[in-house]
Design a protein around this motif. Structure first.
Motif, mmCIF file in Angstrom:
data_model
loop_
_atom_site.group_PDB
_atom_site.id
_atom_site.type_symbol
_atom_site.label_atom_id
_atom_site.label_comp_id
_atom_site.label_asym_id
_atom_site.label_seq_id
_atom_site.Cartn_x
_atom_site.Cartn_y
_atom_site.Cartn_z
ATOM 1 N N VAL A 227 -2.837 -8.945 -5.336
ATOM 2 C CA VAL A 227 -1.985 -8.141 -4.640
ATOM 3 C C VAL A 227 -2.531 -6.804 -4.099
ATOM 4 O O VAL A 227 -3.121 -6.231 -4.864
ATOM 5 C CB VAL A 227 -0.581 -7.840 -5.391
ATOM 6 C CG1 VAL A 227 0.523 -7.143 -4.422
ATOM 7 C CG2 VAL A 227 0.059 -9.137 -5.738
ATOM 8 N N THR A 228 -2.276 -6.363 -2.827
ATOM 9 C CA THR A 228 -2.964 -5.311 -2.467
ATOM 10 C C THR A 228 -1.981 -4.080 -3.061
ATOM 11 O O THR A 228 -1.030 -4.065 -3.447
ATOM 12 C CB THR A 228 -2.886 -5.051 -0.835
ATOM 13 O OG1 THR A 228 -1.565 -4.998 -0.501
ATOM 14 C CG2 THR A 228 -3.693 -6.271 -0.429
ATOM 15 N N HIS B 272 0.194 -1.126 -3.617
ATOM 16 C CA HIS B 272 1.462 -0.827 -2.823
ATOM 17 C C HIS B 272 1.799 -1.729 -1.840
ATOM 18 O O HIS B 272 2.561 -1.521 -0.751
ATOM 19 C CB HIS B 272 1.526 0.652 -2.288
ATOM 20 C CG HIS B 272 1.278 1.758 -3.337
ATOM 21 N ND1 HIS B 272 2.181 1.875 -4.334
ATOM 22 C CD2 HIS B 272 0.406 2.702 -3.429
ATOM 23 C CE1 HIS B 272 1.766 2.932 -5.035
ATOM 24 N NE2 HIS B 272 0.863 3.559 -4.516
ATOM 25 N N ARG B 273 1.207 -2.869 -2.029
ATOM 26 C CA ARG B 273 1.708 -3.993 -1.153
ATOM 27 C C ARG B 273 1.381 -3.767 0.481
ATOM 28 O O ARG B 273 2.189 -4.095 1.301
ATOM 29 C CB ARG B 273 3.114 -4.670 -1.057
ATOM 30 C CG ARG B 273 3.043 -5.260 -2.581
ATOM 31 C CD ARG B 273 4.165 -6.445 -2.233
ATOM 32 N NE ARG B 273 4.265 -7.500 -3.454
ATOM 33 C CZ ARG B 273 3.838 -8.522 -3.524
ATOM 34 N NH1 ARG B 273 3.287 -9.041 -2.106
ATOM 35 N NH2 ARG B 273 3.811 -9.434 -4.451
ATOM 36 N N ASP C 134 -0.323 -8.937 2.480
ATOM 37 C CA ASP C 134 -0.550 -8.032 1.367
ATOM 38 C C ASP C 134 -0.871 -8.847 -0.051
ATOM 39 O O ASP C 134 -0.859 -8.188 -1.208
ATOM 40 C CB ASP C 134 0.958 -7.402 1.312
ATOM 41 C CG ASP C 134 2.077 -8.110 0.903
ATOM 42 O OD1 ASP C 134 1.852 -9.452 0.938
ATOM 43 O OD2 ASP C 134 3.061 -7.484 0.549
ATOM 44 N N HIS C 135 -1.097 -10.047 0.175
ATOM 45 C CA HIS C 135 -1.663 -10.639 -1.116
ATOM 46 C C HIS C 135 -2.105 -11.988 -1.242
ATOM 47 O O HIS C 135 -2.139 -12.511 0.338
ATOM 48 C CB HIS C 135 -0.497 -10.935 -2.020
ATOM 49 C CG HIS C 135 0.702 -11.904 -1.656
ATOM 50 N ND1 HIS C 135 1.853 -11.564 -0.642
ATOM 51 C CD2 HIS C 135 1.113 -13.095 -2.011
ATOM 52 C CE1 HIS C 135 2.366 -12.583 -0.491
ATOM 53 N NE2 HIS C 135 2.223 -13.520 -1.383
ATOM 54 N N GLN D 166 -3.910 -3.798 -6.299
ATOM 55 C CA GLN D 166 -3.474 -3.625 -7.570
ATOM 56 C C GLN D 166 -4.383 -3.795 -8.671
ATOM 57 O O GLN D 166 -5.400 -4.436 -8.443
ATOM 58 C CB GLN D 166 -2.136 -4.460 -7.874
ATOM 59 C CG GLN D 166 -0.943 -4.074 -6.983
ATOM 60 C CD GLN D 166 0.275 -5.056 -7.314
ATOM 61 O OE1 GLN D 166 0.388 -5.595 -8.275
ATOM 62 N NE2 GLN D 166 1.289 -4.578 -6.484
#
Length: 153
Positions: A19-20, A22-23, A59-60, A103
Motif C-alpha cells: 500500500v502507498t 497514506h493511501r 493506492d495499492h 507504507q
C-alpha cells in the motif's frame, strides 16, 4: 517495536498486498505505473520470481508470486521494488530518512493449495470492480487480466 513473523518457504507461492503511504493515489498516472513496471523488470532480472497474478490500483497492489526452488527471500524483492519506485517518485522523507512513497511494510499470505490459489487470483482480478473503478475485471488496464502481466515479464 513489532516483531513480524513471516513464513519463508523456499519455492513458495504467496499473495501480497503493498500500500502507498497514506493511501495516496500514486498509481493513478501512467508515468508512475510505468515506473512500477520498470521496477518489476529490474528486480525480476536480478532475483527471479514468477507473477501468477497482479493488479495495480491507484493506492495499492495485490499480487501472487511463485519463488524459485530453494529461494524464500520475498522480503528482499519487496525492498528492492519499493526502493526502485520510491527513489524516483517520492520527494519527501520521514524522520528516519526513508522515502515516503509506500507504507513501511507489506502483507503476505502463503498460498495453501489450488483452491486458495484460485480464490486469491479471483480476488486480485475482481479488486478494481470491488473498488468501483470498472464494472468488469477485463476493463481494468493494470491487471494480469489485461496486458499488464506481459509487460512485467
Amino acid at each position: 517495536m513489532s516483531h513480524y513473523r513471516r513464513a519463508y518457504i523456499p519455492g513458495g507461492c504467496y499473495f501480497f498486498t503493498a500500500v502507498t503511504h497514506h493511501r495516496e493515489a500514486w498509481f493513478s498516472t501512467q508515468e508512475n505505473v510505468d515506473r512500477l513496471r520498470e521496477a518489476f523488470r529490474h528486480v525480476k532480472n536480478r532475483h527471479p520470481f514468477a507473477i501468477d497474478a497482479i493488479v495495480v490500483l491507484p493506492d495499492h497492489i495485490h499480487t501472487v508470486w511463485r519463488l524459485p526452488d530453494g529461494d524464500a527471500d520475498f522480503s528482499l524483492r519487496w525492498r528492492l521494488l519499493k526502493h526502485y519506485v520510491a527513489i524516483k517518485l517520492s520527494n519527501g522523507t520521514n524522520n528516519r530518512g526513508e522515502k515516503q512513497f509506500w507504507q513501511r511494510r507489506f502483507w503476505e499470505h502463503v498460498i495453501r493449495g489450488e483452491t486458495d490459489w484460485r480464490n486469491h487470483i479471483d480476488y486480485i482480478h475482481y479488486n478494481p470492480v470491488k473498488h468501483d473503478y470498472v464494472t468488469t475485471p477485463a476493463q481494468w488496464p493494470y491487471s494480469s487480466n489485461s496486458q499488464f502481466k506481459t509487460l512485467v515479464k
